[in-house]
Motif scaffolding. Sequence first.
Motif: not given
Length: 442
Positions: A421-434
């Motif tokens: 699911d793209r929304t979940t993946v993007e949110q998780a990616a933003s957590v790591i990137l942050r």
Amino acid sequence: MVVLFQRGPESAESDGADRHGAGPHAEAAPDGPTIEQVVRGRMVRAFFQPVIHLDSGDVVGYEALARGPAGTTFESPGPMFAAAAAAGLAWELDLVAHAAAFRAAVEARLHPSTAVFINVATPSSAGPVPPDLMPALALARARLRVFMEMSERSLSADAEATMLGIERARAAGWGIALDNVGVTAASLALMPFAYPDVVKIDVSLVHEQTHPYAPRVMNTVTAHAERTGASIMAVGIESEAHARTARGLGAELGQGYHFGRPAPLAGQLIPREPQHEIHLIAQRPAVDPKATPYQMATAGRPALAVTDQVLAALAGHIEQRAGLDPDPTVVLACLPKNQMISGEPIAVLQMLARNASYIGALVGELPSIGVPDVHLVRLDDNDAMRRELTMILLGPHYSAMLTARRQASVTGGYAYRLVYDRTTVEQAASVILRRINKASLS
């Protein structure tokens, strides 16, 4: 006003100085004032180039462009900003240029719905705002519809600082425009993180000779526009043929000499109210900065049990996809054991970097020898992500995340989720990137 940034490429005439630093006139202008006099004397003028709604021909906004004293070497923005950078005055000159643009826009009585684009580069934390510039900057926040225009070069060269600047701009109520899309693959992959309201197509895509990467660029841009409602703007339009090409590429906005050259607003016919306002796209729900990818993946969905061998095989598939994906991708990982989930050494990330646009990983300990082209950050000792393994692959059309925690049961193995699911993946990616951003900017 706290949202202030350094300048970015505003046009082809300034591009060389932006990419290569100080030019031949970096120290002083032989036919006019020094760069110190230009900056401290606030000797910067604002020119504006119209942004057009392609179907109606209406002016819906303006891009603000800086000009130095007329008739001098510093009249051109390239030498002026290059000299300021060499003299350590880039930050102040940037503020002077923005203030000049904001004052001119307010004095011209631009309608609050008319967009004003200002050029910026990598966000900087240098220096406070000079007191004499604060009123103009505060007035812009109150009375103008400002779009912060980021060059894709700054996004790909310094993603951490750029993302922080975007967050600050959003907090101020500004829109985000991503410029020169298509020049590098990195901007396509990092677009989900910038989440721009306006995407500006690279000039080569609207000329008679189609750019060889035009299909890839337009597929990515179109996908972003359809998912978010973002506007597509074609720049460099110099003829009606270019305008027709731009419409065929899906652009609804246009900019270029065909519609008007940069000039002071005082000499242009200013529309009272645009019929087609450039909207800000709906922002994604805020993500808890303390959340982890595993928590996101298992929210409302039970974790599944898996053996070490199967988890390694699943991770190996994602790693292989990252190395072979034809589209520019972002690879993010949490590897507290300092090895890949597949069991391969962490140096594998260097091989993936040859194909990916950006790779970042949170690790248990920084290796004594860094991994070239990979952003490695040590996890805090008390970070909950030290108990997790995560691998994320995010591209224009494909997204995947594998995340797992070691099971405490006697059977061993892992509890995991494989998410597409793209929304979940993007949110998780933003957590790591942050987390990577925070460590890189501290």
